[in-house]
Write a protein that holds these residues in place. Structure first.
Motif, PDB file in Angstrom:
ATOM      1  N   SER A 177      10.493 -10.084 -55.154  1.00 50.54           N
ATOM      2  CA  SER A 177      10.419 -10.170 -56.620  1.00 50.54           C
ATOM      3  C   SER A 177      10.004 -11.559 -57.097  1.00 50.54           C
ATOM      4  O   SER A 177       9.871 -11.799 -58.289  1.00 50.54           O
ATOM      5  CB  SER A 177      11.774  -9.782 -57.244  1.00 50.54           C
ATOM      6  OG  SER A 177      12.733 -10.803 -56.998  1.00 50.54           O
ATOM      7  N   CYS A 178       9.802 -12.466 -56.163  1.00 51.95           N
ATOM      8  CA  CYS A 178       9.422 -13.837 -56.522  1.00 51.95           C
ATOM      9  C   CYS A 178       7.900 -13.895 -56.717  1.00 51.95           C
ATOM     10  O   CYS A 178       7.139 -13.488 -55.825  1.00 51.95           O
ATOM     11  CB  CYS A 178       9.862 -14.768 -55.394  1.00 51.95           C
ATOM     12  SG  CYS A 178       9.397 -16.472 -55.667  1.00 51.95           S
ATOM     13  N   GLN A 179       7.485 -14.401 -57.862  1.00 49.10           N
ATOM     14  CA  GLN A 179       6.063 -14.386 -58.241  1.00 49.10           C
ATOM     15  C   GLN A 179       5.116 -14.970 -57.185  1.00 49.10           C
ATOM     16  O   GLN A 179       4.079 -14.417 -56.896  1.00 49.10           O
ATOM     17  CB  GLN A 179       5.874 -15.169 -59.550  1.00 49.10           C
ATOM     18  CG  GLN A 179       6.164 -14.348 -60.768  1.00 49.10           C
ATOM     19  CD  GLN A 179       5.471 -12.992 -60.725  1.00 49.10           C
ATOM     20  OE1 GLN A 179       4.269 -12.912 -60.452  1.00 49.10           O
ATOM     21  NE2 GLN A 179       6.221 -11.911 -60.959  1.00 49.10           N
ATOM     22  N   ARG A 201       5.943  -6.775 -52.431  1.00 46.66           N
ATOM     23  CA  ARG A 201       6.076  -5.966 -53.660  1.00 46.66           C
ATOM     24  C   ARG A 201       5.311  -4.635 -53.553  1.00 46.66           C
ATOM     25  O   ARG A 201       5.811  -3.588 -53.923  1.00 46.66           O
ATOM     26  CB  ARG A 201       5.537  -6.762 -54.848  1.00 46.66           C
ATOM     27  CG  ARG A 201       6.472  -6.810 -56.027  1.00 46.66           C
ATOM     28  CD  ARG A 201       5.891  -7.540 -57.221  1.00 46.66           C
ATOM     29  NE  ARG A 201       4.877  -8.533 -56.896  1.00 46.66           N
ATOM     30  CZ  ARG A 201       5.127  -9.804 -56.560  1.00 46.66           C
ATOM     31  NH1 ARG A 201       6.368 -10.224 -56.513  1.00 46.66           N
ATOM     32  NH2 ARG A 201       4.147 -10.650 -56.304  1.00 46.66           N
ATOM     33  N   ARG A 226       1.304 -17.725 -52.289  1.00 49.80           N
ATOM     34  CA  ARG A 226      -0.024 -17.923 -52.887  1.00 49.80           C
ATOM     35  C   ARG A 226      -0.465 -19.347 -52.673  1.00 49.80           C
ATOM     36  O   ARG A 226       0.337 -20.272 -52.864  1.00 49.80           O
ATOM     37  CB  ARG A 226       0.038 -17.676 -54.405  1.00 49.80           C
ATOM     38  CG  ARG A 226       0.098 -16.255 -54.772  1.00 49.80           C
ATOM     39  CD  ARG A 226       0.116 -16.067 -56.299  1.00 49.80           C
ATOM     40  NE  ARG A 226       0.778 -14.826 -56.597  1.00 49.80           N
ATOM     41  CZ  ARG A 226       0.238 -13.618 -56.397  1.00 49.80           C
ATOM     42  NH1 ARG A 226      -0.989 -13.534 -55.949  1.00 49.80           N
ATOM     43  NH2 ARG A 226       0.908 -12.527 -56.654  1.00 49.80           N
ATOM     44  N   ALA A 229       0.302 -21.810 -55.396  1.00 50.72           N
ATOM     45  CA  ALA A 229       1.647 -21.789 -55.997  1.00 50.72           C
ATOM     46  C   ALA A 229       2.385 -23.112 -55.775  1.00 50.72           C
ATOM     47  O   ALA A 229       2.234 -23.757 -54.742  1.00 50.72           O
ATOM     48  CB  ALA A 229       2.456 -20.643 -55.411  1.00 50.72           C
ATOM     49  N   TYR A 237      14.081 -20.319 -56.894  1.00 54.14           N
ATOM     50  CA  TYR A 237      14.376 -18.894 -57.104  1.00 54.14           C
ATOM     51  C   TYR A 237      15.082 -18.312 -55.881  1.00 54.14           C
ATOM     52  O   TYR A 237      16.116 -17.654 -55.984  1.00 54.14           O
ATOM     53  CB  TYR A 237      13.087 -18.119 -57.395  1.00 54.14           C
ATOM     54  CG  TYR A 237      13.315 -16.653 -57.648  1.00 54.14           C
ATOM     55  CD1 TYR A 237      13.841 -16.207 -58.846  1.00 54.14           C
ATOM     56  CD2 TYR A 237      13.022 -15.700 -56.657  1.00 54.14           C
ATOM     57  CE1 TYR A 237      14.073 -14.860 -59.071  1.00 54.14           C
ATOM     58  CE2 TYR A 237      13.249 -14.344 -56.887  1.00 54.14           C
ATOM     59  CZ  TYR A 237      13.772 -13.937 -58.090  1.00 54.14           C
ATOM     60  OH  TYR A 237      14.020 -12.595 -58.317  1.00 54.14           O
TER      61      TYR A 237
END
Ligand code: PML
Length: 248
Positions: A177-179, A201, A226, A229, A237
């Motif tokens: 769930s971490c972007q 995801r 990413r 990122a 997080y």
């Protein structure tokens, strides 16, 4: 809410052997029974009796966010070689480069097992966790009792309702769930546990039997992140933000 964490270990002549650990998020009224249950659990572990038990009970300043559990499936895989091919194909489909996959493979096959996870950039394959020995720990996660019961039921139908699967699925669901995270690969460092997983995801929680051979001492966990990122919010997080998992 409170985050309760327990860790049991035993000193041996060469190292401090990790015996078992657990954690969760609980309301105040649940604390006494939770601590008792956790202590019972670490005292009954198959790795033997600990000589040290650390318990941390920490109040969460921020309320938890609710995150759905990933869908679980187990694929057929008969050997570590085949597992490596399957994982490479899935990661390549996600635009994760061979360089990054090789960097992950080095971490996962090292017998110098890290306590936490490595963060690997998806294109350049750089390891960017600040502490290469400790890695990044996924923490401050839990599941409400009713949701745990539902999870146990659905895992029972698949005949995989074990503590190991439950804990790994919770952790992978928080991480997914971490972007900034694209995918995770995990191999247990337990020499008797030969099923690992790849998660993300879009792909869910994909269990891979025979990801390593019995008696292999290696294992670990990597997150592909990413390329562009910023690692700090990702680490914050994973390690610090409270997340309650729920059935989707
Ligand atoms: C499972 O069987 O789904 C769990 C696989 C990985 C377990 C990793 C660990 O030891 O925590």
């Amino acid at each position: 809410m409170w985050n309760v964490r327990i860790r049991a270990s035993r000193k041996t002549c060469v190292s401090n052997l990790h015996i078992s650990g657990a954690e969760g998020l609980y309301d105040t009224r649940e604390l006494p029974q939770t601590v008792t249950a956790y202590v019972r659990r670490v005292l009954g572990h198959s790795r033997g009796l600990p000589d040290t038990i650390n318990i941390t009970i920490e109040s969460m300043e921020q309320g938890p966010v609710s995150v759905p559990l990933l869908n679980v499936k187990t694929i057929r895989c008969s050997s570590p070689d085949r597992a490596h091919k399957i994982i490479s194909e899935i990661l390549t489909d996600m635009d994760i480069t061979q360089r990054a996959i090789s960097a992950a493979s080095r971490v996962l096959t090292s017998t110098n097992v890290m306590r936490g996870a490595s963060l690997i950039t998806a294109r350049t394959g750089l390891r960017i966790e600040p502490d290469k020995k400790r890695g990044v720990r996924v923490s401050r996660l839990g599941i409400k009792r009713a949701e745990r019961r539902k999870l146990a039921l659905s895992l029972s139908r698949l005949r995989i309702n074990t503590e190991t699967v439950q804990e790994a699925l919770l952790l992978a669901s928080k991480a997914a769930s971490c972007q900034g995270i694209l995918a995770e690969v995990c191999i247990s460092d337990d020499p008797d546990y030969t099923t690992g997983y790849i998660a993300g995801r879009d792909i869910g929680y994909v269990r891979i039997p025979n990801i390593k051979s019995r008696c292999d001492m290696h294992g670990g966990r990597v997150f592909f992140i990413r390329e562009e990122a910023d690692p700090d919010p990702i680490i914050n997080y994973l390690e610090r933000e409270p997340v309650l998992l729920c059935n989707g």
